[in-house]
Design an enzyme around this catalytic site. Structure first.
Site, mmCIF file in Angstrom:
data_model
loop_
_atom_site.group_PDB
_atom_site.id
_atom_site.type_symbol
_atom_site.label_atom_id
_atom_site.label_comp_id
_atom_site.label_asym_id
_atom_site.label_seq_id
_atom_site.Cartn_x
_atom_site.Cartn_y
_atom_site.Cartn_z
ATOM 1 C CB VAL A 166 52.030 41.802 42.491
ATOM 2 C CG1 VAL A 166 50.862 40.909 42.099
ATOM 3 C CG2 VAL A 166 52.847 41.158 43.603
ATOM 4 C CE LYS A 184 50.108 40.736 52.831
ATOM 5 N NZ LYS A 184 51.275 40.426 52.065
ATOM 6 C CD GLU A 212 43.906 30.918 45.364
ATOM 7 O OE1 GLU A 212 42.855 30.338 45.116
ATOM 8 O OE2 GLU A 212 44.551 30.715 46.417
ATOM 9 C CB VAL A 260 46.106 33.388 51.693
ATOM 10 C CG1 VAL A 260 46.685 32.388 52.687
ATOM 11 C CG2 VAL A 260 45.120 34.312 52.388
ATOM 12 N N GLY A 294 50.650 33.597 48.231
ATOM 13 C CA GLY A 294 51.075 33.934 46.860
ATOM 14 C C GLY A 294 50.539 33.010 45.784
ATOM 15 N N GLY A 341 63.688 41.578 48.654
ATOM 16 C CA GLY A 341 62.316 42.020 48.347
ATOM 17 C C GLY A 341 61.221 41.123 48.908
ATOM 18 C CG ASP A 398 52.339 38.880 55.862
ATOM 19 O OD1 ASP A 398 51.652 39.600 55.125
ATOM 20 O OD2 ASP A 398 52.851 37.796 55.495
ATOM 21 C CE LYS A 407 50.605 36.550 53.551
ATOM 22 N NZ LYS A 407 52.056 36.351 53.475
#
Ligand code: HSE
Length: 442
Positions: free
Chosen positions: A15, A107, A131, A134, A136, A189, A203, A207
């Protein structure tokens, strides 16, 4: 034009690199869109010598993100390190206390420390934008926190973990095993560093805790979320669901009830014709129900460098434009403590799969136990050939092969279901752990 907004970007993984490339290649467009230059001033990562395919020579390098976060040379600290403790937490706190705006995709950090970080940010008059934390690339934080602010929101639910949705979709479409699908998700990935965070539902819970806080104006409380992952879902459940007109999705649901807010993450049967049932593979979706809008569903990429970087850049642009919103929508002092609704009071239909010895009276005994809890059955089916027997049990004798009974109930309560199942198990007809999947009313 105002002075350029100077960024320090910590974390150069998938990212981070995507965000950096977009920032460098879009410099002119972003300046026009914000009436202000946006400049990447500094970066920080663990290994300076790694080849990341981007020229970093014009940027200040920090091996310590905390040092970068407090540097006079930056206005905004972009945290893409990850993790709920350590470098990410230290650097975010340091940045806020040094008066820098913070942008984070983290998150786990927000689920654990979000309330406190929101208070700290307010005290220091800076923003925290998240942003990317949660779903993406889906602009769901902005949707709830800003665009739907006049709505009385009653329920938010969604597919918030691409790995789980990818696994369930491939198990259904290709009849593959859970393990094979998980391995592919890791190779591609999608999965977290520790995939148990994906498949056990943590996860999704992180979120959901953020969405619930924004939707209902309460403090983030990820620890109180009712949590069930997808590891117990079998091909038998997926096939039975399909035949009964449902698909199985791992949903995160936050819902207003008479006794409080339900926050729950669990495999869920959703009707085949619902919008959420159409979401396949790694795609995420979030549905929001409010008094003014009725229901809207947003869907799109929930992970991946480019999609997540799109959300990070949107947050940067908001700061460059001078848009200031309280991190959790309300001033932190006005957030209510989270008031959980007891899970035993949850109301809904249920799918129950019981592996039983095939002998006279079993059917009647189970129906009787359900009736004792006032549970009304919509259907009860035994299909000899359809459901493969996957496990042997000591209780199985040569001439008494176990079969799966699949029951669908009308609306009842979690308490009634749990009580009925306890009695069915104690009656001794069941040879494996019962499978219980909640049906969501959509
Ligand atoms: N592991 C996450 C997922 C990545 O599978 O959706 C984005 O949070």
């Amino acid at each position: 034009m105002s002075a350029p907004l100077k960024l320090g970007l910590a974390g150069l993984g998938t990212v981070g690199i995507s965000a950096l490339e977009r920032l460098l290649s879009m410099e002119n467009e972003l300046a026009v869109k914000t009436s202000r230059g946006i400049r990447v001033q500094a970066v920080s990562a663990r290994n300076r010598n790694k080849d990341r395919g981007v020229d970093l020579s014009g940027l200040d390098w920090y091996s310590d993100p905390v040092e970068m976060a407090t540097s006079d040379k930056i206005d905004v600290f972009v945290e893409l390190i990850g993790g709920d403790t350590g470098a990410a937490e230290d650097a975010v706190r340091a940045a806020i206390m040094a008066g820098k705006h913070v942008i984070t995709a983290n998150k786990a950090l927000l689920a654990k420390h979000g309330n406190e970080l929101a208070r700290l940010a307010e005290e220091h008059n800076v923003s925290i934008n998240f942003e990317a934390a949660v779903a993406g690339g889906i602009p769901v934080i902005k949707a709830i926190r800003e665009s739907l602010t006049s709505n009385d929101i009653t329920r938010v639910y969604g597919i918030l973990n691409g790995t789980c949705n990818y696994i369930l979709t491939r198990m259904e479409d290709e009849g593959l095993s859970f393990e094979a699908c998980l391995k592919d998700a890791q190779d591609l990935g999608y999965a977290e560093a520790d995939p148990s965070f994906d498949i056990e539902g943590n996860d999704t819970a992180h979120k959901l805790s953020i969405l619930s806080s924004l939707a209902f104006g309460h403090e983030i409380d990820a620890d109180s979320i009712f949590l069930e992952g997808i590891t117990s879902i079998t091909s038998a459940d997926i096939a039975a669901a399909r035949e009964l007109g449902y698909r199985i999705k791992l949903l995160g649901v936050a819902q207003k009830t008479d006794t409080g807010i339900e926050q729950r993450v669990h495999p869920t049967m959703v009707p085949l014709d619902s919008a959420i049932a159409q979401i396949d593979g790694v795609t995420n979706a979030v549905a929001i129900e409010g008094d003014a809008i009725g229901m809207i569903t947003l869907s799109g990429p929930g992970a991946g460098g480019e999609a997540t970087a799109s959300a990070v850049l949107a947050d940067i642009v908001d700061i460059a434009r001078g848009l200031e919103v309280k991190p959790l929508g309300l001033p932190a002092s006005l957030l209510e403590p989270y008031r959980p609704a007891a899970m035993r009071a949850h109301e809904g239909g249920y799918y129950i799969r019981l592996r039983v010895i095939d002998e006279p009276g079993v059917f009647a005994s189970i129906a009787n136990r359900m009736a004792q809890q006032c549970i009304s059955l919509e259907s009860i089916v035994q299909r000899k050939a359809k459901y493969k027997v996957e496990q042997k049990s000591e209780m199985i004798t040569a001439n008494k092969k176990p079969q799966d009974l699949v029951l669908i109930t009308y609306e009842t309560t979690e308490f009634a279901i749990r009580t009925a199942i306890e009695s069915i198990v104690s009656d001794g007809h069941v040879v494996a752990s019962p499978q219980v999947i909640r049906i969501e009313r959509l």
